[in-house]
Write an enzyme that holds these catalytic residues in place. Structure first.
Site, mmCIF file in Angstrom:
data_model
loop_
_atom_site.group_PDB
_atom_site.id
_atom_site.type_symbol
_atom_site.label_atom_id
_atom_site.label_comp_id
_atom_site.label_asym_id
_atom_site.label_seq_id
_atom_site.Cartn_x
_atom_site.Cartn_y
_atom_site.Cartn_z
ATOM 1 N N THR A 30 0.851 -1.193 -0.062
ATOM 2 C CA THR A 30 -0.071 -0.037 -0.132
ATOM 3 C C THR A 30 0.669 1.225 -0.031
ATOM 4 O O THR A 30 0.472 2.327 -0.529
ATOM 5 C CB THR A 30 -1.018 -0.015 1.491
ATOM 6 O OG1 THR A 30 -0.006 -0.132 2.354
ATOM 7 C CG2 THR A 30 -1.947 -1.396 1.200
ATOM 8 N N HIS A 122 0.501 -16.421 -5.474
ATOM 9 C CA HIS A 122 -0.764 -15.946 -6.448
ATOM 10 C C HIS A 122 -0.511 -15.497 -7.931
ATOM 11 O O HIS A 122 -1.266 -14.924 -8.464
ATOM 12 C CB HIS A 122 -1.763 -15.159 -5.675
ATOM 13 C CG HIS A 122 -2.495 -15.449 -4.392
ATOM 14 N ND1 HIS A 122 -2.879 -14.656 -3.493
ATOM 15 C CD2 HIS A 122 -2.892 -16.956 -4.008
ATOM 16 C CE1 HIS A 122 -3.340 -15.468 -2.558
ATOM 17 N NE2 HIS A 122 -3.255 -16.879 -2.895
ATOM 18 N N CYS A 130 -1.402 -18.127 -23.456
ATOM 19 C CA CYS A 130 -2.639 -18.203 -24.327
ATOM 20 C C CYS A 130 -3.676 -19.360 -23.894
ATOM 21 O O CYS A 130 -3.027 -20.315 -23.652
ATOM 22 C CB CYS A 130 -2.340 -18.586 -25.640
ATOM 23 S SG CYS A 130 -3.769 -18.873 -26.998
ATOM 24 N N CYS A 155 -3.862 -14.021 -28.443
ATOM 25 C CA CYS A 155 -2.404 -14.657 -29.007
ATOM 26 C C CYS A 155 -2.274 -14.691 -30.556
ATOM 27 O O CYS A 155 -3.539 -14.347 -31.193
ATOM 28 C CB CYS A 155 -2.509 -16.130 -28.260
ATOM 29 S SG CYS A 155 -0.990 -17.045 -29.069
ATOM 30 N N ASN A 215 1.398 -5.657 10.913
ATOM 31 C CA ASN A 215 -0.064 -5.464 10.140
ATOM 32 C C ASN A 215 -0.673 -4.361 10.907
ATOM 33 O O ASN A 215 -0.674 -4.181 11.947
ATOM 34 C CB ASN A 215 -0.690 -6.656 10.010
ATOM 35 C CG ASN A 215 -1.759 -6.838 9.105
ATOM 36 O OD1 ASN A 215 -1.306 -6.595 7.904
ATOM 37 N ND2 ASN A 215 -2.963 -6.722 9.254
HETATM 38 P P1 NAD Z 1 -5.699 -7.899 2.649
HETATM 39 O O1 NAD Z 1 -6.327 -6.778 1.896
HETATM 40 O O2 NAD Z 1 -6.791 -8.920 3.001
HETATM 41 O O3 NAD Z 1 -5.089 -7.451 3.755
HETATM 42 C C1 NAD Z 1 -4.255 -6.413 3.908
HETATM 43 C C2 NAD Z 1 -3.820 -6.097 5.277
HETATM 44 O O4 NAD Z 1 -2.740 -5.273 5.354
HETATM 45 C C3 NAD Z 1 -4.662 -5.457 6.147
HETATM 46 O O5 NAD Z 1 -5.237 -6.141 7.451
HETATM 47 C C4 NAD Z 1 -4.372 -4.052 6.469
HETATM 48 O O6 NAD Z 1 -4.428 -3.920 8.005
HETATM 49 C C5 NAD Z 1 -2.727 -4.069 6.138
HETATM 50 N N1 NAD Z 1 -2.189 -3.056 5.665
HETATM 51 C C6 NAD Z 1 -2.530 -2.182 4.876
HETATM 52 N N2 NAD Z 1 -1.346 -1.290 4.652
HETATM 53 C C7 NAD Z 1 -0.380 -1.654 5.298
HETATM 54 C C8 NAD Z 1 0.976 -1.071 5.677
HETATM 55 N N3 NAD Z 1 1.378 -0.016 5.045
HETATM 56 N N4 NAD Z 1 1.662 -1.650 6.676
HETATM 57 C C9 NAD Z 1 1.127 -2.802 7.587
HETATM 58 N N5 NAD Z 1 -0.106 -3.620 7.079
HETATM 59 C C10 NAD Z 1 -0.790 -2.775 6.280
HETATM 60 O O7 NAD Z 1 -4.510 -8.482 1.908
HETATM 61 P P2 NAD Z 1 -3.971 -10.006 1.770
HETATM 62 O O8 NAD Z 1 -4.070 -10.693 3.174
HETATM 63 O O9 NAD Z 1 -2.764 -10.027 1.151
HETATM 64 O O10 NAD Z 1 -5.257 -10.736 1.101
HETATM 65 C C11 NAD Z 1 -5.893 -10.244 -0.127
HETATM 66 C C12 NAD Z 1 -5.269 -11.014 -1.244
HETATM 67 O O11 NAD Z 1 -5.658 -9.875 -2.332
HETATM 68 C C13 NAD Z 1 -4.086 -11.648 -1.615
HETATM 69 O O12 NAD Z 1 -4.514 -12.809 -1.934
HETATM 70 C C14 NAD Z 1 -3.376 -10.799 -2.737
HETATM 71 O O13 NAD Z 1 -3.128 -11.737 -3.657
HETATM 72 C C15 NAD Z 1 -4.546 -9.933 -3.443
HETATM 73 N N6 NAD Z 1 -4.004 -8.675 -3.622
HETATM 74 C C16 NAD Z 1 -2.808 -8.565 -3.968
HETATM 75 C C17 NAD Z 1 -2.235 -7.038 -4.311
HETATM 76 C C18 NAD Z 1 -1.056 -6.731 -4.748
HETATM 77 O O14 NAD Z 1 -0.528 -7.646 -5.363
HETATM 78 N N7 NAD Z 1 -0.355 -5.746 -4.263
HETATM 79 C C19 NAD Z 1 -3.283 -5.783 -3.977
HETATM 80 C C20 NAD Z 1 -4.464 -6.290 -3.578
HETATM 81 C C21 NAD Z 1 -5.028 -7.751 -3.455
#
Ligand code: NAD
Length: 250
Positions: A30, A122, A130, A155, A215
């Protein structure tokens, strides 16, 4: 325990463990400008339900609708840069303090930051394949077609291209099984930025003798963790690296 006590404890746990892994989720990215799914107020699930748009059923039934719903979001992932937490994990690996990173993210930021042992359970957005001939090609080919108005991206054989990511309804990829095996004998698992609500990944903490959770929000595993730090990953890992440096200088 106050924040600085927690950073000192984390440094000691890492220094005292001979097999440490990180398990990362959307929260670690994030601070690179990629929204996660479940953060209150900003998480993507507040706007769209990915289970309705990022599924194999939608991709097969209406690939153009699938790309319309997902590609703009994914193109942001491909342009993002790693942040302090990704770089710190890569540095810990280089210093022999971390065996590798198991990531749920598809943004590829651990690889970009220089981590070498990364299990992207993931998938990732570096390549696509393709659905007809199975030929693999760079994801940028798919993205460029979409940006120039070709939807769905195709493709050369005429089949529809799909990204090498694990969609809802897909089986887990090889990396997940390799990551599970790698965790045999794991002494310390440091979870970073994951709500630990997505299965089967959310079972992985069971494999570690000790668990640390970094987290912002609470997770279902907090009660079983040796240490929980509810703060931002970028800040925690910057402070951790300073602490590790100071304690090794003493
Ligand atoms: P989630 O969205 O379920 O949870 C994210 C967690 O990160 C939250 O509990 C939040 O409190 C915490 N968080 C947010 N910003 C933070 C920071 N800067 N520092 C510390 N903690 C922070 O995410 P998840 O558990 O990874 O599951 C979601 C699914 O979504 C995964 O399977 C993933 O593949 C996918 N996803 C991936 C991306 C990416 O590739 N960046 C983005 C969105 C979703």
């Amino acid at each position: 325990m106050d924040y600085s006590g927690k950073i000192k404890t984390l440094a000691k746990l890492i220094q005292g463990s001979s097999r440490t892994f990180a398990l990362t989720g959307a929260g670690i990215s994030t601070e690179s400008g990629i929204p996660d799914f479940r953060s209150p107020g900003t998480g993507l699930w507040q706007k769209t339900d990915p289970m309705k748009v990022a599924t194999v059923t939608v991709l097969r039934r209406d690939p153009a609708a699938f790309y319309k719903a997902n590609l703009e979001r994914w193109s942001v992932f491909t342009e993002a840069e790693p942040n302090a937490a990704h770089y710190a994990l890569a540095a810990l690996e280089r210093e022999g303090l971390l065996e590798g990173v198991i990531s749920q993210n598809i943004d590829g930021l651990h690889v970009k930051a220089g981590s070498e042992r990364v299990w992207e359970v993931h998938g990732h957005l570096r390549t696509c394949h393709c659905m007809k001939c199975n030929g693999r090609q760079p994801f940028s080919n798919l993205l460029e077609q979409f940006k120039s108005g070709i939807n769905p991206p195709l493709c050369i054989c005429g089949g529809v291209l799909r990204p090498d990511v694990v969609l809802f309804e897909d089986p887990m990829g090889e990396d997940f099984f390799h990551a599970s095996q790698a965790l045999n004998g794991c002494q310390l698992l440091v979870v970073v930025g994951s709500s630990l609500r997505v299965y089967p990944v959310a079972h992985l903490p069971e494999r570690a003798a000790r668990l640390v959770i970094v987290n912002r929000d609470a997770t279902p595993w907090d009660d079983r963790a040796a240490l929980v730090i509810n703060d931002s990953a970028g800040k925690v890992f910057t402070d951790l690296m300073t602490e590790l440096k100071q304690s090794s200088d003493v």
